[in-house]
Design a protein around this motif. Structure first.
Motif, PDB file in Angstrom:
ATOM      1  N   MET A 108      -5.432 -18.603   5.207  1.00 49.57           N
ATOM      2  CA  MET A 108      -6.036 -17.411   5.772  1.00 49.57           C
ATOM      3  C   MET A 108      -5.204 -16.167   5.506  1.00 49.57           C
ATOM      4  N   GLN A 109      -4.332 -16.281   4.546  1.00 53.30           N
ATOM      5  CA  GLN A 109      -3.518 -15.118   4.200  1.00 53.30           C
ATOM      6  C   GLN A 109      -4.386 -14.109   3.468  1.00 53.30           C
ATOM      7  N   GLN A 110      -4.085 -12.857   3.703  1.00 52.15           N
ATOM      8  CA  GLN A 110      -4.832 -11.829   3.002  1.00 52.15           C
ATOM      9  C   GLN A 110      -4.074 -11.407   1.767  1.00 52.15           C
ATOM     10  N   GLY A 111      -4.775 -11.238   0.676  1.00 47.57           N
ATOM     11  CA  GLY A 111      -4.111 -10.809  -0.546  1.00 47.57           C
ATOM     12  C   GLY A 111      -4.468  -9.375  -0.866  1.00 47.57           C
ATOM     13  N   GLY A 112      -3.896  -8.878  -1.923  1.00 51.82           N
ATOM     14  CA  GLY A 112      -4.231  -7.535  -2.365  1.00 51.82           C
ATOM     15  C   GLY A 112      -3.701  -6.477  -1.429  1.00 51.82           C
ATOM     16  N   GLY A 113      -4.024  -5.268  -1.677  1.00 56.50           N
ATOM     17  CA  GLY A 113      -3.456  -4.210  -0.855  1.00 56.50           C
ATOM     18  C   GLY A 113      -4.523  -3.362  -0.212  1.00 56.50           C
ATOM     19  N   SER A 114      -5.661  -3.982   0.109  1.00 59.92           N
ATOM     20  CA  SER A 114      -6.771  -3.187   0.627  1.00 59.92           C
ATOM     21  C   SER A 114      -6.407  -2.591   1.977  1.00 59.92           C
ATOM     22  N   GLY A 115      -6.964  -1.482   2.275  1.00 57.04           N
ATOM     23  CA  GLY A 115      -6.569  -0.773   3.488  1.00 57.04           C
ATOM     24  C   GLY A 115      -7.461  -1.042   4.683  1.00 57.04           C
ATOM     25  N   THR A 116      -8.316  -2.081   4.608  1.00 57.75           N
ATOM     26  CA  THR A 116      -9.221  -2.348   5.722  1.00 57.75           C
ATOM     27  C   THR A 116      -8.421  -2.645   6.992  1.00 57.75           C
ATOM     28  N   GLU A 117      -8.726  -1.915   8.057  1.00 61.76           N
ATOM     29  CA  GLU A 117      -8.008  -2.149   9.308  1.00 61.76           C
ATOM     30  C   GLU A 117      -8.495  -3.426   9.985  1.00 61.76           C
ATOM     31  N   VAL A 118      -7.567  -4.182  10.545  1.00 65.33           N
ATOM     32  CA  VAL A 118      -7.929  -5.392  11.275  1.00 65.33           C
ATOM     33  C   VAL A 118      -7.943  -5.045  12.758  1.00 65.33           C
ATOM     34  N   HIS A 174       0.835  -1.199   0.000  1.00 65.74           N
ATOM     35  CA  HIS A 174       0.000   0.000   0.000  1.00 65.74           C
ATOM     36  C   HIS A 174       0.871   1.250   0.000  1.00 65.74           C
ATOM     37  N   GLN A 175       1.874   1.207   0.876  1.00 68.00           N
ATOM     38  CA  GLN A 175       2.803   2.320   1.053  1.00 68.00           C
ATOM     39  C   GLN A 175       3.521   2.636  -0.269  1.00 68.00           C
ATOM     40  N   ARG A 176       4.044   1.567  -0.890  1.00 67.49           N
ATOM     41  CA  ARG A 176       4.765   1.746  -2.157  1.00 67.49           C
ATOM     42  C   ARG A 176       3.863   2.347  -3.218  1.00 67.49           C
ATOM     43  N   ARG A 177       2.633   1.810  -3.262  1.00 66.99           N
ATOM     44  CA  ARG A 177       1.701   2.290  -4.281  1.00 66.99           C
ATOM     45  C   ARG A 177       1.440   3.769  -4.124  1.00 66.99           C
ATOM     46  N   SER A 178       1.196   4.203  -2.885  1.00 64.61           N
ATOM     47  CA  SER A 178       0.854   5.619  -2.724  1.00 64.61           C
ATOM     48  C   SER A 178       2.078   6.484  -3.011  1.00 64.61           C
ATOM     49  N   LYS A 179       3.279   5.947  -2.704  1.00 65.40           N
ATOM     50  CA  LYS A 179       4.498   6.704  -3.030  1.00 65.40           C
ATOM     51  C   LYS A 179       4.613   6.860  -4.536  1.00 65.40           C
ATOM     52  N   GLN A 180       4.382   5.739  -5.242  1.00 67.32           N
ATOM     53  CA  GLN A 180       4.457   5.761  -6.707  1.00 67.32           C
ATOM     54  C   GLN A 180       3.460   6.762  -7.269  1.00 67.32           C
ATOM     55  N   ALA A 181       2.245   6.698  -6.739  1.00 67.88           N
ATOM     56  CA  ALA A 181       1.192   7.591  -7.208  1.00 67.88           C
ATOM     57  C   ALA A 181       1.589   9.034  -6.965  1.00 67.88           C
ATOM     58  N   ALA A 182       2.179   9.281  -5.798  1.00 67.01           N
ATOM     59  CA  ALA A 182       2.599  10.640  -5.451  1.00 67.01           C
ATOM     60  C   ALA A 182       3.686  11.103  -6.410  1.00 67.01           C
ATOM     61  N   ALA A 183       4.635  10.191  -6.717  1.00 65.51           N
ATOM     62  CA  ALA A 183       5.738  10.551  -7.615  1.00 65.51           C
ATOM     63  C   ALA A 183       5.203  10.855  -9.008  1.00 65.51           C
ATOM     64  N   ALA A 184       4.259   9.998  -9.444  1.00 61.81           N
ATOM     65  CA  ALA A 184       3.674  10.201 -10.767  1.00 61.81           C
ATOM     66  C   ALA A 184       2.939  11.541 -10.829  1.00 61.81           C
ATOM     67  N   ALA A 185       2.237  11.843  -9.745  1.00 59.40           N
ATOM     68  CA  ALA A 185       1.481  13.093  -9.681  1.00 59.40           C
ATOM     69  C   ALA A 185       2.435  14.286  -9.725  1.00 59.40           C
ATOM     70  N   ALA A 186       3.581  14.137  -9.023  1.00 61.31           N
ATOM     71  CA  ALA A 186       4.560  15.225  -8.973  1.00 61.31           C
ATOM     72  C   ALA A 186       5.140  15.481 -10.366  1.00 61.31           C
ATOM     73  N   LYS A 187       5.373  14.345 -11.098  1.00 60.17           N
ATOM     74  CA  LYS A 187       5.926  14.466 -12.451  1.00 60.17           C
ATOM     75  C   LYS A 187       4.972  15.215 -13.375  1.00 60.17           C
ATOM     76  N   ASP A 188       3.695  14.847 -13.256  1.00 58.80           N
ATOM     77  CA  ASP A 188       2.682  15.403 -14.138  1.00 58.80           C
ATOM     78  C   ASP A 188       2.551  16.898 -13.972  1.00 58.80           C
TER      79      ASP A 188
END
Lengths: 189, 126
Positions: B1-11, A174-188
């Motif tokens: 029971m592993q979670q996949g994807g990158g969803s942000g739902t808090e556990v 999640h962290q990486r994705r938002s960083k990437q998105a932020a970087a892409a946004a900064a570039k644009d």
């Protein structure tokens, strides 16, 4: 039943509890670990839990085999006792060597000999033998119950650790994705 | 029971406890299936034994108690087998009952957990 698990206890019979992570970010900052080392630490924990689980499962199998054995002992003592005073002998075929059987007459008997282990055999009256065996049976059942509870506790810790691993991992993605998105946004811009 | 994807739902701790409970139940479910299988086999064996007993011409049977084969009149063997059958049937009934309640509770937990985590969580067997 669900309340009997983790957060309240920090260990059970030498098994450390897995701490539940409320928030991944806070957990990482507080422990001072980066994502990879925290994942490595958790994986190691998981391996340790698995090792203990195997040990406990072996103990469980031993006990589960022991209980019917004791029940069989009680059964034969009861049979001998039932024969007592009927005037009839108990006739039984018994194994003298692997696959070789002979016939025995057991006349009115008041006692049996119990193998206590450690090269010791002791003669008991049937009543005493029954009492002793009954006590052994109860002990075995009680130990099994404790063991099953230990296993439950252990499995909860395994689950908590697995979920924590998944959450740390997801958090990182999640962290990486938002960083990437932020970087892409900064570039644009 | 592993979670996949990158969803942000808090556990939350409550979710974790539900997942733990589900894990335990799933484990118990597999144990129960095994125990039920054994109980059924035992029942069948006893059934076979009592059928054989009816067919035999001998009056005295050899019946295994402990490690030895005790010579025993047919009627006594019959009543012993009947008694054993009763015990295993009762046991089997109890196991089946427990299995049903485990399955019901698992379904309940699935509803809660899937409701919250959608496809970020997988509670099915591989």
């Amino acid at each position: 039943m669900a309340s009997s698990s983790t957060s309240a206890v920090s260990e059970r019979r030498g098994i450390p509890a897995a701490a539940f992570v409320e928030d991944v970010q806070t957990y990482l900052t507080q422990s001072g670990l980066d994502v990879n080392s925290s994942l490595a630490f958790l994986q190691e924990r998981l391996q340790q839990y698995k090792l203990v689980e195997m040990k406990l499962l072996a103990q469980q199998r031993d006990l589960q085999a022991k209980i019917p054995d004791i029940e069989k002992c009680l059964d034969i003592v009861a049979t001998l006792q039932a024969k007592k005073g009927t005037g009839e002998a108990l006739i039984a075929d018994f194994e003298v060597s692997e696959g070789i059987y002979s016939r025995a007459r057991i006349e009115d008997t008041d006692s049996v000999c119990l193998w206590l282990g450690a090269n010791v055999m002791l003669e008991y009256s049937c009543d005493e033998a029954t009492n002793l065996l009954q006590k052994n049976l109860e002990n075995a059942k009680a130990s099994l119950e404790v063991l099953v509870d230990d296993l439950h506790f252990l499995r909860d810790q395994v689950t908590v650790t697995q979920v924590t691993i998944a959450r740390v991992y997801n958090w990182d993605v999640h962290q990486r994705r938002s960083k990437q998105a932020a970087a892409a946004a900064a570039k644009d811009s | 029971m592993q979670q996949g994807g990158g969803s942000g739902t808090e556990v939350t701790w409550e979710d974790q406890q539900n997942i733990n409970r589900f894990g335990r139940l799933n484990n118990r479910f597999h144990e129960l299936e095994e125990e039920i299988k054994i109980a059924k086999e035992t029942n069948e064996n006893l059934e076979d034994a009592s059928n054989e007993l009816i067919l035999t011409d001998d009056d005295v049977m050899k019946f295994q108690i402990g490690e030895v084969f005790v010579h025993m009149p047919n009627e006594e063997v019959e009543s012993r087998i009947e008694q054993m059958k009763e015990v295993t049937s009762k046991n089997l009934g109890k196991l089946e009952e427990e299995k049903d309640s485990v399955l019901a509770e698992m379904a309940e937990l699935k509803k809660i957990l899937y409701g919250k985590f959608k496809d970020s969580i997988n509670l099915e067997e591989d």
